[in-house]
Scaffold this motif. Structure first.
Motif, PDB file in Angstrom:
ATOM      1  N   GLU A 158      22.828  19.326  10.053  1.00  0.00           N
ATOM      2  CA  GLU A 158      24.079  20.010   9.710  1.00  0.00           C
ATOM      3  C   GLU A 158      25.067  19.033   9.084  1.00  0.00           C
ATOM      4  O   GLU A 158      25.788  19.386   8.141  1.00  0.00           O
ATOM      5  CB  GLU A 158      24.683  20.651  10.962  1.00  0.00           C
ATOM      6  N   TYR A 159      25.083  17.815   9.609  1.00  0.00           N
ATOM      7  CA  TYR A 159      25.996  16.809   9.071  1.00  0.00           C
ATOM      8  C   TYR A 159      25.526  16.308   7.704  1.00  0.00           C
ATOM      9  O   TYR A 159      26.298  16.296   6.732  1.00  0.00           O
ATOM     10  CB  TYR A 159      26.109  15.635  10.047  1.00  0.00           C
ATOM     11  N   GLY A 162      25.720  18.894   5.042  1.00  0.00           N
ATOM     12  CA  GLY A 162      26.998  19.589   5.012  1.00  0.00           C
ATOM     13  C   GLY A 162      28.043  18.867   4.176  1.00  0.00           C
ATOM     14  O   GLY A 162      27.806  17.779   3.646  1.00  0.00           O
TER      15      GLY A 162
END
Length: 318
Positions: A158-159, A162
């Motif tokens: 996600e990081y 993202g």
């Protein structure tokens, strides 16, 4: 006249040393290397040269200062000038991969680490590390740049994929074993002239940005009357650990004269070294409380070296 030349890119981190040099009435000159030229046909000035270039220079708009500094240091060394924290030191300052391989070569334990270039490769590295929790950090960093703690691969994805992902300035991200200490602190060992000066206990309960320089300090938050927050930096009296002699040998092997090396002890008592700072700073509050002054010790060291250089120069001319 020969003098002390201080190579740097951050005046806020250099002013404390300047004050001590002036206090000791030592001749000095500051070389601010955010920009400049290197005339390879020229002969460097006489004196001693102290490099305190920072890996985090790019965060102050000085992206190529380390590269320029390495060239200047190579020029000085080619002319047999007395250089403290020379080309070998700058190569370790700007690369944690270089730091970890050099530490391991001296038998010093470091956290398990995999370096990766590319987003997909960061995920692959974390899967290969196969340890949770784990952290990411920038290879060229300083000030805790890029340090993130993850408990799952999904959280990392996600990081990385993202909008908040921040790549290292050199494109290399480290995926690293998270060392959990029994208490929220690390120890920073300071060395001058390759010898142990003192150790600082650093409170990590508020995060990973552990720069001891006063310019980096965050103002104390409001606290209720009658309660005093613990000091973030505190000099440890009588610190004595077997790793000190190992770290001194590491510094000698890598031609590093002045450094702050951060270590951490895990729940099983194992000690890991995980960061080498060759442009080390000192915290004035911690020093005033302990009556120990790193910049005064450093200025004295540089002054003694200048005296020796002048003596040797005089003998050569005799």
């Amino acid at each position: 006249m020969s003098k002390i030349h201080v190579i740097h890119e951050n005046e806020e981190w250099t002013n404390h040393l300047v004050h001590r040099l002036e206090e000791l009435q030592l001749p000095y000159e500051l070389w601010h290397l955010d920009q400049g030229t290197i005339d390879l046909e020229a002969t460097p000035p006489e004196g001693v040269f102290y490099n305190r270039m920072s890996a985090s220079s790019h965060t102050r708009g000085h992206r190529y200062a380390p590269e320029l500094t390495e060239g200047v240091l190579a020029w000085l060394e080619a002319h047999d000038r007395t250089v403290f924290n020379g080309t070998r030191a700058i190569r370790l300052e700007v690369s944690k991969v270089n730091q970890y391989t050099a530490l391991r070569r001296e038998g010093i334990r470091v956290p398990k680490t995999i370096a990766a270039v590319g987003k997909d490769q960061i995920i692959e590295a974390a899967e290969k590390l196969d340890m949770t929790p784990f952290i990411t950090k920038h290879n060229r960093a300083g000030k805790g740049l890029g340090v993130q703690l993850f408990y799952t691969i999904e959280g990392l994805k996600e990081y990385v994929y993202g909008p908040s992902f921040e790549d290292s300035v050199d494109g290399i991200t480290l995926i690293q074993q998270y060392i959990e200490a029994p208490e929220p602190y690390i120890t920073r060992c300071e060395f001058i002239g390759g010898k142990f000066l003192y150790a600082v206990r650093v409170d990590t309960s508020e995060g990973f940005q552990l720069c001891p320089a006063d310019a980096c300090s965050i103002e104390d938050q409001f606290c209720p009357v009658g309660e005093t927050p613990p000091a973030k930096f505190e000099i440890v009296e009588g610190f004595d650990d077997p790793i000190i002699s190992q770290l001194e040998q590491f510094l000698k092997a890598n031609e590093i004269d002045i450094a702050g090396i951060e270590i951490i002890r895990d729940r099983d008592g194992n000690v890991y070294a995980y960061d080498v700072n060759t442009n080390t700073n000192y915290n004035s509050d911690a020093e005033a409380k302990a009556g120990r002054y790193g910049m005064l010790e450093l200025a004295t060291f540089l002054g003694d070296a200048l005296h020796v250089t002048r003596q040797n120069k005089g003998q050569a001319l005799a």
